[in-house]
Design a protein around this motif. Structure first.
Motif, mmCIF file in Angstrom:
data_model
loop_
_atom_site.group_PDB
_atom_site.id
_atom_site.type_symbol
_atom_site.label_atom_id
_atom_site.label_comp_id
_atom_site.label_asym_id
_atom_site.label_seq_id
_atom_site.Cartn_x
_atom_site.Cartn_y
_atom_site.Cartn_z
ATOM 1 N N PRO A 122 0.804 -1.224 0.000
ATOM 2 C CA PRO A 122 0.000 0.000 0.000
ATOM 3 C C PRO A 122 0.837 1.274 0.000
ATOM 4 C CG PRO A 122 0.036 -0.970 2.193
ATOM 5 C CD PRO A 122 0.728 -1.950 1.283
ATOM 6 N N HIS A 123 2.146 1.139 0.203
ATOM 7 C CA HIS A 123 3.015 2.316 0.290
ATOM 8 C C HIS A 123 3.679 2.658 -1.043
ATOM 9 C CE1 HIS A 123 2.452 1.743 4.587
ATOM 10 N NE2 HIS A 123 2.882 0.491 4.459
ATOM 11 N N CYS A 124 4.094 1.632 -1.798
ATOM 12 C CA CYS A 124 4.810 1.903 -3.057
ATOM 13 C C CYS A 124 4.187 1.207 -4.260
ATOM 14 C CB CYS A 124 6.276 1.495 -2.933
ATOM 15 S SG CYS A 124 6.546 -0.306 -2.833
ATOM 16 N N ARG A 125 3.189 0.362 -4.012
ATOM 17 C CA ARG A 125 2.457 -0.345 -5.082
ATOM 18 C C ARG A 125 3.369 -1.233 -5.922
ATOM 19 N NH1 ARG A 125 -2.248 -0.597 -3.327
ATOM 20 N NH2 ARG A 125 -2.967 -1.211 -5.433
ATOM 21 N N TYR A 126 4.387 -1.807 -5.305
ATOM 22 C CA TYR A 126 5.262 -2.716 -6.028
ATOM 23 C C TYR A 126 4.473 -3.899 -6.558
ATOM 24 C CZ TYR A 126 8.489 -6.585 -6.789
ATOM 25 O OH TYR A 126 9.149 -7.667 -7.341
ATOM 26 N N SER A 127 4.764 -4.246 -7.818
ATOM 27 C CA SER A 127 4.105 -5.388 -8.440
ATOM 28 C C SER A 127 5.162 -6.399 -8.853
ATOM 29 C CB SER A 127 3.306 -4.945 -9.671
ATOM 30 O OG SER A 127 2.744 -6.055 -10.339
ATOM 31 N N ILE A 128 4.958 -7.657 -8.461
ATOM 32 C CA ILE A 128 5.910 -8.706 -8.826
ATOM 33 C C ILE A 128 6.047 -8.764 -10.346
ATOM 34 C CG2 ILE A 128 6.300 -11.206 -8.872
ATOM 35 C CD1 ILE A 128 5.102 -11.400 -6.128
ATOM 36 N N GLY A 129 7.279 -8.762 -10.799
ATOM 37 C CA GLY A 129 7.512 -8.818 -12.237
ATOM 38 C C GLY A 129 7.805 -7.472 -12.869
ATOM 39 N N ASP A 130 7.758 -6.371 -12.068
ATOM 40 C CA ASP A 130 8.086 -5.088 -12.679
ATOM 41 C C ASP A 130 9.601 -5.034 -12.937
ATOM 42 O OD1 ASP A 130 9.478 -4.307 -10.434
ATOM 43 O OD2 ASP A 130 7.999 -2.874 -9.730
ATOM 44 N N LYS A 131 10.049 -4.010 -13.634
ATOM 45 C CA LYS A 131 11.428 -3.959 -14.108
ATOM 46 C C LYS A 131 12.385 -3.258 -13.149
ATOM 47 C CE LYS A 131 10.108 -4.135 -18.987
ATOM 48 N NZ LYS A 131 10.181 -3.483 -20.316
ATOM 49 N N ALA A 132 11.951 -3.055 -11.928
ATOM 50 C CA ALA A 132 12.841 -2.433 -10.944
ATOM 51 C C ALA A 132 14.072 -3.314 -10.714
ATOM 52 C CB ALA A 132 12.102 -2.216 -9.629
ATOM 53 N N LYS A 133 15.218 -2.669 -10.537
ATOM 54 C CA LYS A 133 16.458 -3.410 -10.314
ATOM 55 C C LYS A 133 16.494 -3.994 -8.901
ATOM 56 C CE LYS A 133 19.203 -0.371 -13.308
ATOM 57 N NZ LYS A 133 20.334 0.596 -13.344
ATOM 58 N N ASN A 134 17.152 -5.149 -8.793
ATOM 59 C CA ASN A 134 17.436 -5.655 -7.451
ATOM 60 C C ASN A 134 18.388 -4.671 -6.779
ATOM 61 O OD1 ASN A 134 15.885 -7.923 -7.765
ATOM 62 N ND2 ASN A 134 17.587 -9.286 -8.233
ATOM 63 N N ILE A 135 18.088 -4.306 -5.549
ATOM 64 C CA ILE A 135 18.892 -3.274 -4.896
ATOM 65 C C ILE A 135 20.191 -3.822 -4.313
ATOM 66 C CG2 ILE A 135 16.964 -1.741 -4.446
ATOM 67 C CD1 ILE A 135 18.359 -3.770 -1.588
ATOM 68 N N TYR A 136 20.300 -5.142 -4.209
ATOM 69 C CA TYR A 136 21.496 -5.725 -3.614
ATOM 70 C C TYR A 136 22.744 -5.336 -4.409
ATOM 71 C CZ TYR A 136 24.912 -9.057 -1.851
ATOM 72 O OH TYR A 136 26.045 -9.627 -1.303
ATOM 73 N N GLY A 137 23.692 -4.709 -3.758
ATOM 74 C CA GLY A 137 24.960 -4.346 -4.381
ATOM 75 C C GLY A 137 24.922 -3.072 -5.199
#
Length: 221
Positions: A80-95
């Protein structure tokens, strides 16, 4: 199935969003002296402004969200805060933050080498005598230390720009200009200034005045 979905979604959300500690680290990186130095340096023509712009863009694409709890997913399939959807093209933040820091440091090192190699060229360095004393001091310190100032300011950047723009010396013989002054005769201040400007214009006609440096020298006999 719901519990499994919540578990999968929550883990994916953590991979795609910066937590509070990473968010603070990114803010610190955005406000860092190193990045500020890159922003100043990219106005120098021989340096590619696209590289720091890409770093800033990649940094801005890292999204922050650390408020989500598994309980909230029981009544809402998306955060409810950022509306992240599984499968979107956002980068993995690790590293990603480590990588951005390395890119900033590497680019500063690359640009330092580029500037040193350029201003050390005999043709370019020969132009140094046409800089003012403060600009010469900046250039000399940079060459001597082989390091950028801790804080790259406008004075440093403008000194390097001035050196790289390429000056054209206009040599004026002392006796020649004195002879022209002798021809002026008695005149008021305004007339004298106007005639003096005309004399200067006669030496610089048809030239790019922004790149000229007038040098008055006595001819050796």
């Amino acid at each position: 199935m719901k519990e499994k979905y919540i578990s999968i979604y929550f883990e994916e959300h953590k991979k795609k969003r910066l937590d509070i500690d990473d968010a603070k680290r990114r803010d610190k990186l955005q406000e860092s002296r190193a990045l500020a130095n890159l922003k100043k340096l990219r106005t120098i023509e021989i340096l590619s402004g696209a590289k720091p712009t890409a770093i800033e863009q990649d940094m801005s694409e890292l999204k922050v969200c650390y408020d989500l709890t598994p309980v909230e997913l029981r009544t809402n399939p998306l955060c409810p805060h950022c509306r992240y959807s599984i499968g979107d093209k956002a980068k993995n933040i690790y590293g990603q933050l480590d990588n951005l820091e390395i890119r900033i440091d590497d680019l500063l090192a690359e640009w330092t080498t580029t500037l040193l190699n350029t201003i050390s060229d005999p043709i370019v360095s020969s132009q140094k005598e046409y800089l003012n004393p403060d600009q010469q001091k900046v250039v000399d310190e940079f060459i001597a230390t082989k390091e950028l100032p801790r804080r790259v300011d406008d004075h440093f950047v403008n000194s390097i720009k001035a050196l790289l723009q390429g000056f054209e010396p206009v040599m004026i013989d002392t006796e020649d200009i004195m002879a022209k002054l002798d021809e002026l005769g008695p005149c008021d201040v305004a007339t004298f200034k106007g005639k003096l400007n005309s004399i200067v214009d006669s030496y610089t006609k048809g030239k790019d005045t922004a790149k000229l440096r007038i040098v008055v020298k006595r001819t050796e006999r």
